[in-house]
Design an enzyme around this catalytic site. Structure first.
Site, short mmCIF file in Angstrom:
data_model
loop_
_atom_site.label_atom_id
_atom_site.label_comp_id
_atom_site.label_asym_id
_atom_site.label_seq_id
_atom_site.Cartn_x
_atom_site.Cartn_y
_atom_site.Cartn_z
N LYS A 39 6.65 6.18 6.95
CA LYS A 39 6.27 5.25 8.02
C LYS A 39 7.50 4.76 8.77
O LYS A 39 8.49 4.36 8.16
CB LYS A 39 5.53 4.05 7.43
N HIS B 20 0.82 -1.22 0.00
CA HIS B 20 0.00 0.00 0.00
C HIS B 20 0.85 1.26 0.00
O HIS B 20 1.98 1.28 0.49
CB HIS B 20 -0.88 0.03 1.26
N ASP C 172 -6.88 -6.17 -1.15
CA ASP C 172 -5.49 -6.39 -1.55
C ASP C 172 -5.38 -7.37 -2.72
O ASP C 172 -4.44 -7.30 -3.51
CB ASP C 172 -4.67 -6.87 -0.35
N TYR D 242 3.13 1.35 13.90
CA TYR D 242 3.94 2.29 13.13
C TYR D 242 3.45 3.72 13.23
O TYR D 242 2.27 3.97 13.46
CB TYR D 242 4.04 1.86 11.66
C1 LIG Z 1 -4.66 2.29 7.12
C2 LIG Z 1 -5.90 2.73 7.84
C3 LIG Z 1 -7.06 2.00 7.80
N1 LIG Z 1 -8.18 2.44 8.47
C4 LIG Z 1 -9.39 1.61 8.43
C5 LIG Z 1 -9.88 1.29 7.02
C6 LIG Z 1 -10.43 -0.10 7.11
O1 LIG Z 1 -11.81 -0.05 7.45
C7 LIG Z 1 -9.66 -0.74 8.27
C8 LIG Z 1 -8.59 -1.70 7.81
O2 LIG Z 1 -7.81 -1.03 6.85
P1 LIG Z 1 -6.83 -1.82 5.90
O3 LIG Z 1 -7.46 -3.12 5.49
O4 LIG Z 1 -6.39 -0.88 4.82
O5 LIG Z 1 -5.60 -2.14 6.89
P2 LIG Z 1 -4.18 -2.70 6.42
O6 LIG Z 1 -4.33 -3.71 5.35
O7 LIG Z 1 -3.46 -3.06 7.65
O8 LIG Z 1 -3.52 -1.41 5.78
C9 LIG Z 1 -2.19 -1.01 6.08
O9 LIG Z 1 -1.36 -1.96 5.52
C10 LIG Z 1 -0.06 -1.59 5.10
C11 LIG Z 1 0.93 -2.53 5.75
C12 LIG Z 1 0.35 -0.19 5.26
O10 LIG Z 1 1.52 0.14 5.19
C13 LIG Z 1 -0.67 0.85 5.40
O11 LIG Z 1 -0.35 1.68 6.49
C14 LIG Z 1 -2.06 0.40 5.54
O12 LIG Z 1 -2.62 0.45 4.24
O13 LIG Z 1 -9.05 0.35 8.99
C15 LIG Z 1 -8.19 3.60 9.21
O14 LIG Z 1 -9.22 3.98 9.82
N2 LIG Z 1 -7.03 4.35 9.26
C16 LIG Z 1 -5.89 3.96 8.61
O15 LIG Z 1 -4.86 4.66 8.69
#
Ligand SMILES: Cc1cn([C@H]2C[C@H](O)[C@@H](COP(=O)(O)OP(=O)(O)O[C@H]3O[C@H](C)C(=O)[C@H](O)[C@H]3O)O2)c(=O)[nH]c1=O
Length: 180
Positions: A71, A61, A167, A131
Site C-alpha cells: 500500500k 488490517h 475491528d 491509497y
Molecule cells: C478494503 C475494502 C473494503 N471494501 C468494502 C467492504 C466493506 O463493506 C466496506 C468497508 O470496508 P472496511 O470496513 O474493511 O474498510 P476499512 O476499515 O477502511 O478497511 C481498510 O482499513 C485499513 C486502513 C487498510 O489498510 C485496509 O486497506 C482496509 O482494510 O468496503 C471494498 O469493497 N473494497 C476494499 O478494498
C-alpha cells in the site's frame, strides 16, 4: 522527491517535490518510473479512499497471500497517525511497529509492502485517506490484529476511538498465525 528509510526494513517515507506558485501547488503524487528508481517497484491495481471524522481508527488490517497487498498511502484532507506492524515471521523486527503522521499539510506518502498489518487514527474531522494497492480486495483473505493489543503497545493517544464492530474483535498478535 525525497525518500527516507525507517527503522523497519521495507517501510519507506516519500516526500514529493511540490511546485508552489501564486495559484497554489502542484506535485506528482505517483510516477511508476520514479518510484521504481527509489525502490518501490510495484504494480498498483486498485485505489482506495475513505472519509473519517476525528478519532476514527481503521485497522489493523492485512490480506493474506496470494492476495497480500502493498500500500502506498497518503492523506488529501485532514491528518492521521498511520501505523504499520511488521508481521513477517522471520523479520528481526517482527511485532514491532512504525508510526508516522500523514496530512494534507505535510503531503507525505508512506510505502507499506506486503507483510505488514496497517491502520490509522484520524486526528481531524473530514480526513480523507487515499491509497494505491498492489492487489485486489479479497474479503476471504482479510486478517487483522486488534488495535489495543498489549503486546504491540501502540501509542494511539486516544482512549476510546470510533472503530467498526469487525475491528473490535480482531485477534491478538500472540494468537495470529502470520501468513507472511
Ligand atoms: C478494503 C475494502 C473494503 N471494501 C468494502 C467492504 C466493506 O463493506 C466496506 C468497508 O470496508 P472496511 O470496513 O474493511 O474498510 P476499512 O476499515 O477502511 O478497511 C481498510 O482499513 C485499513 C486502513 C487498510 O489498510 C485496509 O486497506 C482496509 O482494510 O468496503 C471494498 O469493497 N473494497 C476494499 O478494498
Amino acid at each position: 522527491m525525497n525518500i527516507k528509510s525507517t527503522p523497519i526494513e521495507g517501510l519507506l517515507i516519500i516526500e514529493p517535490r511540490v511546485f508552489k506558485d501564486d495559484r497554489g501547488y502542484f506535485f506528482e503524487s505517483y510516477s511508476q518510473k520514479k518510484y521504481k528508481e527509489v525502490g518501490i517497484d510495484a504494480e498498483f491495481v486498485q485505489d482506495n479512499q475513505s472519509l473519517s471524522q476525528k478519532g476514527t481508527l481503521r485497522g489493523l488490517h492485512f490480506q493474506a497471500p496470494p492476495f497480500a497487498q502493498g500500500k502506498l498511502v497518503r492523506v488529501i484532507s485532514g491528518s492521521v497517525l498511520d501505523i504499520a506492524v511488521d508481521i513477517r515471521t522471520n523479520s528481526a523486527t517482527y511485532g514491532q511497529y512504525f508510526s508516522i503522521e500523514l496530512s494534507a499539510q505535510n503531503q507525505l506518502q508512506f510505502w507499506i509492502p506486503p507483510g505488514f498489518a496497517h491502520g490509522f487514527i484520524t486526528l481531524e474531522d473530514n480526513t480523507i485517506f487515499t491509497y494505491k494497492c498492489t492487489n485486489y480486495y479479497d474479503k476471504n483473505s482479510e486478517g487483522g490484529i486488534v488495535w489495543n493489543d498489549p503486546d504491540l503497545n501502540i501509542e494511539w493517544n486516544i482512549a476510546e476511538p470510533l472503530i467498526s464492530e469487525k475491528d473490535a474483535i480482531l485477534s491478538l498478535l500472540q494468537d495470529l498465525k502470520s501468513p507472511f
